[in-house]
Write an enzyme that holds these catalytic residues in place. Structure first.
Site, short mmCIF file in Angstrom:
data_model
loop_
_atom_site.label_atom_id
_atom_site.label_comp_id
_atom_site.label_asym_id
_atom_site.label_seq_id
_atom_site.Cartn_x
_atom_site.Cartn_y
_atom_site.Cartn_z
N ASP A 328 40.29 28.72 45.94
CA ASP A 328 40.62 29.94 45.03
C ASP A 328 39.53 30.08 44.22
OD1 ASP A 328 42.13 31.70 43.42
OD2 ASP A 328 42.09 29.93 41.89
N ARG A 329 39.13 31.17 43.49
CA ARG A 329 37.82 31.65 43.02
C ARG A 329 37.95 31.36 41.40
NH1 ARG A 329 35.62 37.65 42.04
NH2 ARG A 329 36.84 37.40 40.16
N ASP A 330 38.83 32.02 40.83
CA ASP A 330 38.92 32.28 39.32
C ASP A 330 39.67 30.72 38.87
OD1 ASP A 330 37.92 34.59 39.22
OD2 ASP A 330 39.72 35.66 39.54
N GLN A 372 43.50 39.71 43.78
CA GLN A 372 42.72 40.49 42.76
C GLN A 372 43.35 41.63 42.50
OE1 GLN A 372 39.90 39.87 41.17
NE2 GLN A 372 39.66 37.83 42.19
N SER A 373 44.52 41.19 41.84
CA SER A 373 45.51 42.44 41.50
C SER A 373 45.09 43.36 40.48
CB SER A 373 46.90 41.73 41.09
OG SER A 373 46.75 41.14 39.79
N CYS A 405 43.05 39.83 48.13
CA CYS A 405 44.18 40.71 48.15
C CYS A 405 44.09 41.59 46.88
CB CYS A 405 45.36 39.64 48.19
SG CYS A 405 46.75 40.93 47.93
N CYS A 413 52.84 42.81 50.14
CA CYS A 413 52.14 42.58 51.11
C CYS A 413 52.25 41.15 51.79
CB CYS A 413 50.67 42.84 50.66
SG CYS A 413 50.07 41.52 49.37
N ARG A 416 48.86 38.56 49.64
CA ARG A 416 48.81 38.03 48.54
C ARG A 416 49.34 36.58 48.28
NH1 ARG A 416 48.32 39.25 43.04
NH2 ARG A 416 50.01 38.26 41.59
N LYS A 417 48.71 35.63 47.84
CA LYS A 417 49.16 34.15 47.66
C LYS A 417 50.41 34.24 46.79
CE LYS A 417 45.31 32.85 46.27
NZ LYS A 417 44.24 31.98 45.72
N ASP A 442 44.26 26.27 41.74
CA ASP A 442 44.94 25.73 40.57
C ASP A 442 46.08 25.93 40.21
OD1 ASP A 442 43.65 28.49 40.05
OD2 ASP A 442 43.97 27.98 37.95
#
Length: 495
Positions: A328-330, A372-373, A405, A413, A416-417, A442
């Site tokens: 995961d990124r953020d 990335q909503s 996403c 969709c 999206r996780k 996280d």
């Protein structure tokens, strides 16, 4: 990335460091943009004694885990196209800086360039065993006594493997991994002197600890690894024969079997004598040298076998690393800034760069899967997401696949996780099965996406992770306190 070069020098504070810096300062040619001295002492006090020079010298404290870790600490601070590694006991020649710049004027397919090592030997007598061993550096391949690497090569390989704790084999290992990435390694024309350091009576015996590192090289590259780094066959089998004969002699004596004891002793004596003579005859044959060779020739075979056995046991206890890790990124790789589209606000989580480099060193593929909503909500443009991702990659090294996403939570969709789409797509990009991947994130959505795709998961909770998410993840994922801890688990036993 700036042009030019940076010099990185790992050191334990030897007096020779001052002579190296003085020679580097006096050499003709363009100066390095920076000289990074990686202080590898466990306790960096008192401060290193450095001579006054016109060089831009920066001293950083490496963690005291050996030269591989010290070099990694140094090159990660460099911003130049090339990083040149020098040992702290070498002396660059009078035209070294000019010669280096000429050596580095090469095609993009060249990833590294080695300097020519010159070992001064006495002219009035035959060299000692120690002097001959040091002289072997002049013909060795890819040693970091003087070795320049493109920074992009260090970034994509992860740098030096810190599982090599000594100044032994870590340089050959990096060279093989760079070649596996398609880069050519060449030898330049610049010259660097490597004086013979004084050593005690048992220096050659202590050097046998490197046999444990030979076991790691064999595990990583197979039985022909010596040929790949330009070495001939080692003496492992002969040392095994000598040691086995000594043990047979002792066992025969203990069991009161004089025939077995005599046979073992005869083989041991013949093998030890042959080893000693091979070391004595090319040397000066002084009484001190002969005595040193006799004593160490008796000790080296069993000590070498002990270290090789220790190394083999260690590598057999290593876990199999996953083929790919998807992050995961953020709040996992970088501190979360809600709906961030500004690359200047990217801040890596401490320790993440080193953890990613450990994965690269072990050949583990790396990808990112991120919701990335903000794009769907109109708070981000896709090009802003790409710009932030590019900055993450600049700071943390190459990422082999990015899967994001842009959809909102109510769009239904498949990407999206906690849906599995991002994980499945990233695994496909990396050409690995989802079951060979581990997802590190996280949130409970990261764990759920991994499970739905058939991948394993490790949750690294942050202050924003809800307690209910952690409870739900306990049965489906491991829990780690940080990304470095999670990576250490995946490579468990590797350090």
């Amino acid at each position: 990335m700036n042009a030019g070069y940076t010099v990185v020098i790992p050191t334990t504070g030897r007096a020779s460091l001052g002579a190296l810096l003085a020679a580097l300062d006096a050499a003709a040619g363009p100066a390095p943009e920076q000289v990074i001295v990686a202080d590898n002492r466990a306790h960096p006090a008192p401060p290193l004694a450095l001579p006054p020079t016109d060089l831009r010298v920066r001293v950083v404290h490496a963690p005291g885990r050996g030269p591989a870790a010290a070099r990694n600490t140094g090159w990660r601070l460099a911003t130049t196209e090339w990083v040149v590694f020098l040992d702290d006991d070498v002396l660059p020649g009078a035209r070294w800086r000019q010669g280096l710049c000429e050596d580095l004027d090469v095609g993009a397919d060249v990833g590294a360039c080695q300097g020519r090592i010159v070992v001064p030997l006495p002219r009035d007598r035959a060299p000692t065993d120690l002097e001959r061993a040091t002289a072997g550096l002049a013909s060795a391949w890819w040693i970091t006594a003087d070795m320049a690497y493109r920074r992009e090569v260090l970034a994509c390989t992860g740098g030096f493997d810190e599982d090599f704790p000594r100044a032994f084999r870590e340089d050959a290992d990096l060279a093989l991994r760079a070649q596996a990435r398609g880069y050519r390694l060449v030898i330049g024309r610049r010259e660097t002197a490597h004086p013979v350091r004084p050593a005690g009576l048992l220096a050659s015996v202590r050097a046998q600890a490197g046999n444990a590192d030979n076991a790691l090289m064999r595990r990583k590259y197979g039985p022909n690894w010596r040929m790949r780094i330009g070495e001939g066959p080692g003496r492992t089998r002969r040392h095994l024969l000598t040691t086995a004969a000594a043990l047979a002699a002792l066992a025969g004596a203990a069991a009161r079997r004089p025939d077995v004891a005599r046979a073992g002793a005869a083989v041991w004596l013949a093998s030890t004598a042959d080893f000693a003579l091979r070391r004595i005859l090319p040397g000066p044959r002084t009484p001190d040298e002969i005595a040193r060779m006799v004593v160490t020739s008796v000790l080296i075979p069993p000590v070498a076998c002990w270290h090789r056995a220790r190394g083999e046991l260690r590598v057999r206890m290593l876990r199999r690393a996953p083929k790919a890790v998807l992050f995961d990124r953020d709040d996992t790789l970088i501190h979360d800034v809600p709906y961030n589209g500004d690359p200047t606000r990217v801040r890596p989580v401490p320790g993440v760069r080193e953890a990613l480099d450990r994965l690269r060193v072990h050949g583990v593929r790396i990808g990112v899967v991120s919701n990335q909503s903000g794009v769907a909500r109109g708070k981000l443009r896709p090009e802003q997401v790409d710009a932030v991702n590019a900055e993450v990659e600049r700071l943390l090294g190459p990422i082999e696949t990015w899967r994001t996403c842009p959809h909102g939570a109510d769009e239904g969709c498949e990407c999206r996780k906690p849906a599995p789409g991002l994980v499945l797509d990233a695994a496909s990009d990396l050409r690995v099965r989802p079951g060979d991947c581990v997802v590190i994130g996280d949130t409970g959505a990261d764990v759920a996406a991994a499970r739905a795709a058939g991948a394993a998961a490790i949750m690294v909770p942050t202050q924003r992770t809800r307690t209910a998410e952690i409870r739900e993840a306990l049965g489906a994922a491991a829990i780690a306190g940080s990304v470095p801890e999670a990576v250490h688990r995946l490579l468990g036993g590797a350090r």
